[in-house]
Each structure stands twice: as C-alpha cells, then as structure tokens.
Design an enzyme around this catalytic site. Sequence first.
Site, mmCIF file in Angstrom:
data_model
loop_
_atom_site.group_PDB
_atom_site.id
_atom_site.type_symbol
_atom_site.label_atom_id
_atom_site.label_comp_id
_atom_site.label_asym_id
_atom_site.label_seq_id
_atom_site.Cartn_x
_atom_site.Cartn_y
_atom_site.Cartn_z
ATOM 1 C CD GLU A 54 -2.580 1.502 0.121
ATOM 2 O OE1 GLU A 54 -3.242 0.655 -0.481
ATOM 3 O OE2 GLU A 54 -2.476 2.687 -0.286
ATOM 4 C CB CYS A 85 2.089 -3.106 -7.432
ATOM 5 S SG CYS A 85 0.310 -2.832 -7.444
ATOM 6 C CG HIS A 180 2.346 -7.801 -7.430
ATOM 7 N ND1 HIS A 180 2.903 -7.209 -6.326
ATOM 8 C CD2 HIS A 180 1.146 -7.211 -7.599
ATOM 9 C CE1 HIS A 180 2.079 -6.297 -5.853
ATOM 10 N NE2 HIS A 180 1.006 -6.272 -6.596
ATOM 11 C CD GLU A 182 6.197 -8.868 -6.391
ATOM 12 O OE1 GLU A 182 6.534 -8.655 -7.582
ATOM 13 O OE2 GLU A 182 5.395 -8.137 -5.774
HETATM 14 N N1 GLN Z 1 -3.429 0.060 -4.575
HETATM 15 C C1 GLN Z 1 -2.176 0.006 -3.877
HETATM 16 C C2 GLN Z 1 -1.610 1.403 -3.617
HETATM 17 O O1 GLN Z 1 -2.174 2.375 -3.957
HETATM 18 C C3 GLN Z 1 -1.133 -0.793 -4.636
HETATM 19 C C4 GLN Z 1 -1.516 -2.243 -4.647
HETATM 20 C C5 GLN Z 1 -0.356 -3.200 -4.777
HETATM 21 O O2 GLN Z 1 0.809 -2.878 -4.526
HETATM 22 N N2 GLN Z 1 -0.677 -4.424 -5.115
HETATM 23 O O3 GLN Z 1 -0.562 1.494 -3.068
#
Ligand code: GLN
Length: 200
Positions: A54, A85, A180, A182
């Site tokens: 996040e 991400c 991802h 990973e």
């Molecule tokens: N939605 C998340 C964010 O804003 C990211 C999601 C993720 O890393 N899988 O950080």
Amino acid sequence: MVTIGAKPVVGVLALQGDFREHLAVLAELGAKGVPVRRPSELDEVDGLIIPGGESTVMDKLSRAFGLADPLKQRIADGLPVYGTCAGLILLADTVLDAIDGQQTVGGLDVAVRRNAFGNQLDSFETDLEVDGFDGPPVHAAFIRAPVVERMGEGVTPLASLEDGRVVAVRQGNLLGTSFHPEITGELRFHRAFLDTVAAA
Ligand code: GLN
C-alpha cells in the site's frame, strides 16, 4: 559502497507489503538480498526493490523512519531501483488519485494512476509481451494496480495492456511494473534488474 569482486547487495524495502516474496526471488537467482528498514541499511545496498503493498502506508512509514530523504538522494546519485505496483507508485514523480498529503520518493518521470482498474477488474491476471524478453509472454498479476498515464521523454514503455495502457517502464536505472512478477514465478524482471545493478 561496492567491494571489488564481491556480490552486489540488493536491498528490499521492508516496511510493509510483499518484501518477503522479493527476497525469495533474489535468493532463487543467487543474489544477495537484504531487508531495508533504516537509513544505515540503505547505505549498504547497491540496488533497491520497493515491493507491492500500500503506497500510502509505505510513504508514511518511509518518512517516519527517516528513509525517504536519503532514498531520494541515492536515486538522484543513480541508485538502481525496481518498484512493483505500490513500489512503482512510490517511484513516480506524480500520482493521480493519491490520498490527501500522499508523497512519493519520485525519480521516475511518469504520472501513475492509483487503483486504475475499478471494482470488477480490481485484481486480474493476464499475459503480456515485454520488450527485450525472450521466451513466453509474462504472466502478470495485477492487484489493485496502478497504470502509467504520462511518461517523460527519458522513459521507455516496456509493456502495455491490449487497450494500450502502459504497465511497465524503464528510465535509466529505474524500473517499474504495475504488476507483481514476484508472486507468479516470473524471474526475468529481477534478472534484468540485477544486470542493471551489476552495471551501475
Ligand atoms: N493500490 C495500492 C496502492 O495504492 C497498490 C496495490 C499493490 O501494490 N498491489 O498502493
């Protein structure tokens, strides 16, 4: 600081998110991966991975732990960094649909939109052709993923969805993917990143 002949040390920002999965990929590739939680640990690495998770939480924690400013400095000095991400969001100079007060470390001359796939497509998997990769397409997992909406001149798109939205980019020593690798057993991004680290 790299010791001649020694293996480069690749840090994984370990404040939140799926840092363990990145450490496991690095181990599988025979690389030396270490978790990074404090500035003194950041000083020791030759490259850094910012995991998924996040971005708002990683932003707050990285500032609280005094990591954000030294990381900005190291990126300005050429540190190779790979963000997946939420990690891509942290690397982006501009975030669309950020929460109030959300900051990034930046360095990557892109605007990314957080949570770019609404409800139903919140999370999905798809196969992607990636520029420069041999072999089968990349099987990519998108989990509340961002997309890249604008790119500066120095940024190269590496992969796009069928609708043309860009989901992987490189700019010099910085690499970012909306998805991802990973968690799907995909090793080619990490391998390419290790090459960047070795060359830096
Ligand atoms: N939605 C998340 C964010 O804003 C990211 C999601 C993720 O890393 N899988 O950080």
